[in-house]
Design an enzyme around this catalytic site. Structure first.
Site, PDB file in Angstrom:
ATOM      1  N   PHE A 209      -4.091   3.096  15.363  1.00 29.72           N
ATOM      2  CA  PHE A 209      -4.437   4.143  14.401  1.00 29.72           C
ATOM      3  C   PHE A 209      -5.636   3.676  13.580  1.00 29.72           C
ATOM      4  O   PHE A 209      -5.838   2.476  13.400  1.00 29.72           O
ATOM      5  CB  PHE A 209      -3.254   4.441  13.463  1.00 29.72           C
ATOM      6  CG  PHE A 209      -2.402   5.578  13.949  1.00 29.72           C
ATOM      7  CD1 PHE A 209      -1.616   5.434  15.085  1.00 29.72           C
ATOM      8  CD2 PHE A 209      -2.390   6.794  13.287  1.00 29.72           C
ATOM      9  CE1 PHE A 209      -0.837   6.475  15.550  1.00 29.72           C
ATOM     10  CE2 PHE A 209      -1.617   7.856  13.740  1.00 29.72           C
ATOM     11  CZ  PHE A 209      -0.838   7.689  14.876  1.00 29.72           C
TER      12      PHE A 209
ATOM     13  N   ASN B 170       0.849  -1.201   0.000  1.00 32.95           N
ATOM     14  CA  ASN B 170       0.000   0.000   0.000  1.00 32.95           C
ATOM     15  C   ASN B 170       0.879   1.244   0.000  1.00 32.95           C
ATOM     16  O   ASN B 170       2.100   1.156   0.009  1.00 32.95           O
ATOM     17  CB  ASN B 170      -0.955  -0.028   1.198  1.00 32.95           C
ATOM     18  CG  ASN B 170      -0.190  -0.103   2.504  1.00 32.95           C
ATOM     19  OD1 ASN B 170       0.531   0.808   2.862  1.00 32.95           O
ATOM     20  ND2 ASN B 170      -0.325  -1.240   3.206  1.00 32.95           N
TER      21      ASN B 170
ATOM     22  N   ASP C 262      -3.640  -9.930  13.040  1.00 38.18           N
ATOM     23  CA  ASP C 262      -3.788  -8.536  13.468  1.00 38.18           C
ATOM     24  C   ASP C 262      -2.765  -8.302  14.587  1.00 38.18           C
ATOM     25  O   ASP C 262      -2.938  -8.792  15.708  1.00 38.18           O
ATOM     26  CB  ASP C 262      -5.217  -8.275  13.944  1.00 38.18           C
ATOM     27  CG  ASP C 262      -5.459  -6.791  14.149  1.00 38.18           C
ATOM     28  OD1 ASP C 262      -4.651  -6.153  14.865  1.00 38.18           O
ATOM     29  OD2 ASP C 262      -6.433  -6.252  13.587  1.00 38.18           O
TER      30      ASP C 262
ATOM     31  N   ASP D 137      -3.778  -6.518   5.059  1.00 39.72           N
ATOM     32  CA  ASP D 137      -4.768  -7.373   5.719  1.00 39.72           C
ATOM     33  C   ASP D 137      -4.688  -8.816   5.232  1.00 39.72           C
ATOM     34  O   ASP D 137      -5.080  -9.738   5.939  1.00 39.72           O
ATOM     35  CB  ASP D 137      -6.174  -6.815   5.475  1.00 39.72           C
ATOM     36  CG  ASP D 137      -6.386  -5.507   6.238  1.00 39.72           C
ATOM     37  OD1 ASP D 137      -5.877  -5.419   7.372  1.00 39.72           O
ATOM     38  OD2 ASP D 137      -7.011  -4.592   5.693  1.00 39.72           O
TER      39      ASP D 137
HETATM   40  O1  C5P Z   1      -8.563  -2.849  11.375  1.00 40.09           O
HETATM   41  P1  C5P Z   1      -7.745  -1.762  10.804  1.00 40.09           P
HETATM   42  O2  C5P Z   1      -6.702  -2.241   9.812  1.00 40.09           O
HETATM   43  O3  C5P Z   1      -8.482  -0.573  10.302  1.00 40.09           O
HETATM   44  O4  C5P Z   1      -6.927  -1.221  12.094  1.00 40.09           O
HETATM   45  C1  C5P Z   1      -5.899  -0.285  12.021  1.00 40.09           C
HETATM   46  C2  C5P Z   1      -4.974  -0.445  13.194  1.00 40.09           C
HETATM   47  O5  C5P Z   1      -4.639  -1.809  13.378  1.00 40.09           O
HETATM   48  C3  C5P Z   1      -3.653   0.275  12.986  1.00 40.09           C
HETATM   49  O6  C5P Z   1      -3.184   0.692  14.260  1.00 40.09           O
HETATM   50  C4  C5P Z   1      -2.762  -0.820  12.383  1.00 40.09           C
HETATM   51  O7  C5P Z   1      -1.408  -0.564  12.645  1.00 40.09           O
HETATM   52  C5  C5P Z   1      -3.254  -2.065  13.113  1.00 40.09           C
HETATM   53  N1  C5P Z   1      -3.194  -3.319  12.359  1.00 40.09           N
HETATM   54  C6  C5P Z   1      -2.327  -4.321  12.754  1.00 40.09           C
HETATM   55  N2  C5P Z   1      -2.307  -5.518  12.086  1.00 40.09           N
HETATM   56  C7  C5P Z   1      -3.120  -5.724  11.030  1.00 40.09           C
HETATM   57  C8  C5P Z   1      -4.001  -4.713  10.606  1.00 40.09           C
HETATM   58  C9  C5P Z   1      -4.011  -3.519  11.289  1.00 40.09           C
HETATM   59  O8  C5P Z   1      -1.572  -4.127  13.713  1.00 40.09           O
HETATM   60  N3  C5P Z   1      -3.059  -6.886  10.400  1.00 40.09           N
END
Ligand code: C5P
Length: 433
Positions: free
Chosen positions: A350, A237, A333, A306
Site C-alpha cells: 500500500f 500513528n 521494512d 518507520d
Molecule cells: O515506504 P512506505 O512506508 O511508504 O511503504 C508503505 C508500504 O510498506 C505499506 O504496504 C506498508 O505496509 C509497508 N511497510 C512495511 N514495513 C515498514 C514500512 C512500510 O511493511 N517498516
C-alpha cells in the site's frame, strides 16, 4: 474517452426514496456519452414519474411486462438483448431478493433473467433491512453469481436513522459503472451462461460458487504499530486498521484461508480468520515471517512505524529537563523483507501519497520489488483515509504498465474490488511461471 461513450445502459429504478437521485444518475450517464433506457418497477412509480426519465433520456420508459403496446414496440426479450450493462439504482431489498430467487413476475426481474450482460446494483434501504441476515445472504449469492454491488454507503437515512444502507451518490455510481465497464473491456467475458461473472472470479472459481480465492492462503497486516518509549508512552500513528480488516473479511468471503497480523486496533475479526495481535514493528515482522511460508498472497496494509527508540527506558521518564531528545533507529521494512524471500508469495503493498500518485507508487513498487501496489490519494477532500469508512484506490502493477482505478466506496466494497484485481494478476502470474 469515457468508458461509457456509445454504451447502452438499461437503468432499473425500484421503489425507494433514493429513486429521485436516479434522475440525476441518468443525466450523469448521458453526460458520459451513454444511451439510457429506464425500466421502472411499480414501487418506483410511487416515488417518481416515468415522464421525468422519458424527458431526461429521450426514450420511452418501460414499466409493464404484459402490456401489448409496449411489447409491440420493443418486446422484453429484445429489451434484454439491447444493453451493454444493466444498472439497478436504487436496488431495494425486495428487488435484491427477487433477483436472488430468479423471479420473473415483473419487467425488471424478467429482463435480469433473460440477459447475459453484466448486472450491477446500487442497494438502498433502511440500515436494519440492509443488515438483516436475509439481505446479506441475498447479496452474497448475487455477488457470487457476478452481480456487482455498488455500495451502499453510510450516513443519515431518509427514515431519520444513521448507518449503512444509503444509496451512493449518482456520481459515485457512475464512477463504479465506468470502472466496471473498463474492467470488462480489459478482461473479455466468457461466452458461457455465467458471463456476467467478473472474469477473475470465473478464472479462479473451480465450482462457480464465487469463492474465487478458494484454496489460497492470504496473509494480511493491518493497523498501526506502537514503539515503546518507556513503560507508559509510545510512538504510533492514526491507522484504524479498517482497510486491512475489510480485506481480511473480503478474502474470507472469497473462500481464502486468511491470517491477519494486527497492530493495536479496536476491531473484531470473524472467528474463521486466524488473527495474530502484535504491538511493535519487530513483533509484526516476526509474526509475518512465521506465517509467510505457506502464504500465496501477502498484502501489507499496516502503517508500520518507520522508526523505534534506540533504547526503551525501563522506568517512566520524569519531566525534569526543559528539553529532551529521543534517539530513533530505523525499523525493518516488513514488506521488503517478504518480497526479498527466495520463495515469495504474490506481494501487494500500500502507498499513501499526497501528490504525483502514480510516479511515487510505481517507484515504491520497483524499490520494494512488489507485484502490485494500491495507492491512496491522501489529503484529498473527501478521502481522509485514516479512520474513515470509505476509501478510493489507484492500483498499479508492473506488467503492461497495469492500472485500475477503484472509485470511492465503503472499505468493504473497495476490498472486494482490490481482491478481484489481485486474483486476476495472481492467475496471470501463475500462468507465466
Ligand atoms: O515506504 P512506505 O512506508 O511508504 O511503504 C508503505 C508500504 O510498506 C505499506 O504496504 C506498508 O505496509 C509497508 N511497510 C512495511 N514495513 C515498514 C514500512 C512500510 O511493511 N517498516
Amino acid at each position: 474517452m469515457s468508458a461509457l461513450n456509445n454504451k447502452k445502459i438499461l437503468l432499473g429504478v425500484t421503489g425507494g426514496i433514493a429513486a429521485y437521485k436516479s434522475a440525476i444518475l441518468a443525466r450523469r450517464l448521458i453526460d458520459e456519452g451513454a444511451t439510457v433506457r429506464v425500466v421502472m418497477t411499480q414501487g418506483a412509480q410511487a416515488f417518481i414519474q416515468p415522464l421525468t426519465f422519458q424527458a431526461l433520456t429521450g426514450n420511452p420508459v418501460h414499466t409493464d411486462l404484459l402490456d401489448p403496446a409496449a411489447e409491440a414496440a420493443m418486446g422484453h426479450i429484445e429489451l434484454a438483448r439491447w444493453p451493454d450493462a444493466i444498472l439497478i439504482a436504487p436496488a431495494s431489498a425486495n428487488t435484491l431478493a427477487r433477483l436472488t430467487h430468479g423471479l420473473a413476475d415483473d419487467l425488471l426481474s424478467t429482463l435480469c433473467l433473460a440477459t447475459d450482460v453484466p448486472v450491477h446494483v446500487a442497494p438502498a434501504m433502511n440500515r436494519l433491512m440492509w443488515l438483516n441476515a436475509a439481505t446479506q445472504a441475498n447479496c452474497q449469492t448475487l455477488a457470487a453469481r457476478g452481480v456487482r454491488l455498488f455500495g451502499p454507503g453510510n450516513g443519515l437515512q431518509a427514515c431519520g436513522e444513521t448507518g449503512s444502507g444509503r444509496m451512493l451518490e449518482p456520481e459515485e455510481i457512475r464512477d463504479h459503472l465506468m470502472a466496471a465497464m473498463q474492467e470488462s473491456v480489459a478482461a473479455p467475458q466468457s461466452e458461457s451462461l455465467s458471463s456476467s461473472m467478473p472474469a477473475s472470479e470465473m478464472a479462479n472459481s473451480a465450482n462457480g460458487s464465487g469463492e474465487f480465492l478458494g484454496g489460497k492462503h492470504i496473509l494480511i497486516t493491518a493497523g498501526p504499530t506502537r514503539e515503546a518509549i518507556d513503560p507508559v508512552r509510545y510512538i504510533s500513528n492514526h491507522s484504524s486498521g479498517k482497510m486491512g480488516f475489510a480485506l481480511a473479511e473480503a478474502a474470507r468471503l472469497a473462500g481464502a484461508r486468511v491470517t491477519l497480523v494486527a497492530g493495536p486496533v479496536n476491531l473484531q475479526a470473524d472467528p474463521a480468520i486466524k488473527r495474530i495481535d502484535v504491538v511493535s514493528a519487530n513483533d509484526m515482522l516476526e509474526a509475518v515471517m512465521n506465517e509467510v511460508g505457506s502464504a500465496d498472497v501477502f498484502i501489507s496494509v499496516a502503517a508500520v512505524s518507520d522508526y523505534r527508540l534506540e533504547q526503551v527506558m525501563d522506568q517512566k521518564i520524569k519531566k525534569s529537563a526543559e528539553q529532551m531528545t529521543l534517539s530513533l533507529v530505523r525499523n525493518p521494512d516488513i514488506l521488503h523483507s517478504v518480497s526479498a524471500l527466495p520463495k515469495r508469495p504474490f506481494v501487494v503493498g500500500f502507498a499513501a501519497e499526497t501528490e504525483q500518485v502514480e510516479a511515487h507508487a510505481r517507484g515504491k513498487m520497483a524499490r520494494k520489488s512488489l507485484d502490485m501496489i494500491a495507492a491512496n490519494h491522501v489529503g484529498q477532500p473527501g478521502n481522509p483515509v485514516f479512520g474513515s469508512d470509505t476509501n478510493a484506490l489507484d492500483v498499479f502493477w508492473p506488467a503492461d504498465d497495469g492500472h485500475a482505478h477503484v472509485p470511492a466506496a465503503d472499505k468493504q466494497a473497495v476490498a472486494r474490488s482490490l481482491l478481484n484485481l489481485v486474483s486476476r494478476r495472481l492467475q496471470a502470474h501463475q500462468n507465466a511461471q
